[in-house]
Design an enzyme around this catalytic site. Sequence first.
Site, mmCIF file in Angstrom:
data_model
loop_
_atom_site.group_PDB
_atom_site.id
_atom_site.type_symbol
_atom_site.label_atom_id
_atom_site.label_comp_id
_atom_site.label_asym_id
_atom_site.label_seq_id
_atom_site.Cartn_x
_atom_site.Cartn_y
_atom_site.Cartn_z
ATOM 1 N N LYS A 1 -19.359 -8.107 17.340
ATOM 2 C CA LYS A 1 -18.462 -9.000 17.384
ATOM 3 C C LYS A 1 -17.279 -8.555 18.282
ATOM 4 O O LYS A 1 -16.684 -9.311 19.048
ATOM 5 C CB LYS A 1 -17.711 -9.188 15.982
ATOM 6 C CG LYS A 1 -18.452 -10.123 14.989
ATOM 7 C CD LYS A 1 -17.982 -9.926 13.650
ATOM 8 C CE LYS A 1 -19.069 -10.644 12.830
ATOM 9 N NZ LYS A 1 -18.702 -10.548 11.271
ATOM 10 N N GLN B 1 -14.884 -6.789 7.655
ATOM 11 C CA GLN B 1 -16.354 -7.293 7.621
ATOM 12 C C GLN B 1 -16.936 -7.229 6.013
ATOM 13 O O GLN B 1 -16.409 -6.121 5.327
ATOM 14 C CB GLN B 1 -17.170 -6.116 8.324
ATOM 15 C CG GLN B 1 -18.579 -6.215 8.310
ATOM 16 C CD GLN B 1 -19.085 -7.525 8.993
ATOM 17 O OE1 GLN B 1 -18.472 -8.179 10.163
ATOM 18 N NE2 GLN B 1 -19.974 -8.068 8.221
ATOM 19 N N ASP C 1 -12.147 -16.234 9.997
ATOM 20 C CA ASP C 1 -13.336 -16.515 9.190
ATOM 21 C C ASP C 1 -13.284 -17.437 8.292
ATOM 22 O O ASP C 1 -14.644 -17.770 8.000
ATOM 23 C CB ASP C 1 -13.870 -15.034 8.232
ATOM 24 C CG ASP C 1 -14.934 -14.408 8.931
ATOM 25 O OD1 ASP C 1 -15.379 -14.827 9.871
ATOM 26 O OD2 ASP C 1 -15.086 -13.316 8.388
#
Length: 283
Positions: free
Chosen positions: A53, A97, A120
């Site tokens: 990422k 994460q 997200d």
Amino acid sequence: MPAQIIDGKALAARLRAELAPRIAALRTRGVQPGLAVILVGDDPASAVYVRNKVKACEDTGIRSFFEHLPAGIGEAELLARVRRLNQDPAVHGILVQMPLPRPLDGQKVVEAIAFDKDVDGLHATNAGLTLMGRPHFRSCTPYGVMKMLESIGVNPAGKHAVVIGRSNMVGKPMAMLLLAAHATVTICHSATPDLGALLRQADIVVAAAGRRGLVTAEMIKPGAVVIDVGTNKTPEGKLAGDVDFAGVSRVAGWISPVPGGVGPMTITMLLVNTVEAAERAAT
Ligand code: NAD
């Protein structure tokens, strides 16, 4: 005729190229999109995801703020870090994460992210807005799948879509996006007694169970679109999806491979959401 391949890697590259002029326009206004990525602990798979990422940000012209925190970090300190990033005007998107090491509560940490920085799309507000058919940030993987359908000219309206999996990250938002696009949607999960009977009715199949080889050729209606979200390790250490690719590609009309299908799209939609967040903040 064998199924046509939905090339997620090529589509991802195209969508990333489309971000370049948007990022350039922001920069002329003195804004560089910024994504904060928090990794807690030393899970090797999470470390790889985070590295990918951060690299994708760098390659695209998005500034990344990477924080690697120890597994033993207390909840209060982690929440305080997130809240500090919420206040930072250089940070347009925040990603923590998952999964977090125990005893940290992943959803509690996600809820601490300002919903307009939750690129997200996992915050309860974003999940709720998606449910209501007016998403603010679409969850990245389902968003990528919708782009894949668009890229092959498949409009879900009036089609029967069967989603395998009901997680908050993939299955549920996937079903909501398909519903908003006017598909008739069936959600299957681990307690569904006859998966094949439902899949055989599907014009569109999205497999997100994390079970290698779950979807086989005899479950697929000829010509159906099959998108494989699953990522599983083979005994040889290779990546494989939930779909028996060789068998299903003899029946389906379209199929996405693993690797090279949904994976590159997920990261790309994270970049798209981050640029969108920066554009919103700049207006
Ligand atoms: P999860 O474990 O949270 O959810 C899995 C879902 O599959 C559950 O709802 C479960 O009920 C269902 N399921 C399990 N076995 C089943 C069966 N035999 N029949 C029908 N349903 C079954 O996982 P998740 O986070 O939703 O991810 C699903 C898969 O997608 C995993 O393999 C994950 O690694 C992968 N994934 C890939 C990407 C990507 O970018 N490629 C992104 C996210 C997740």
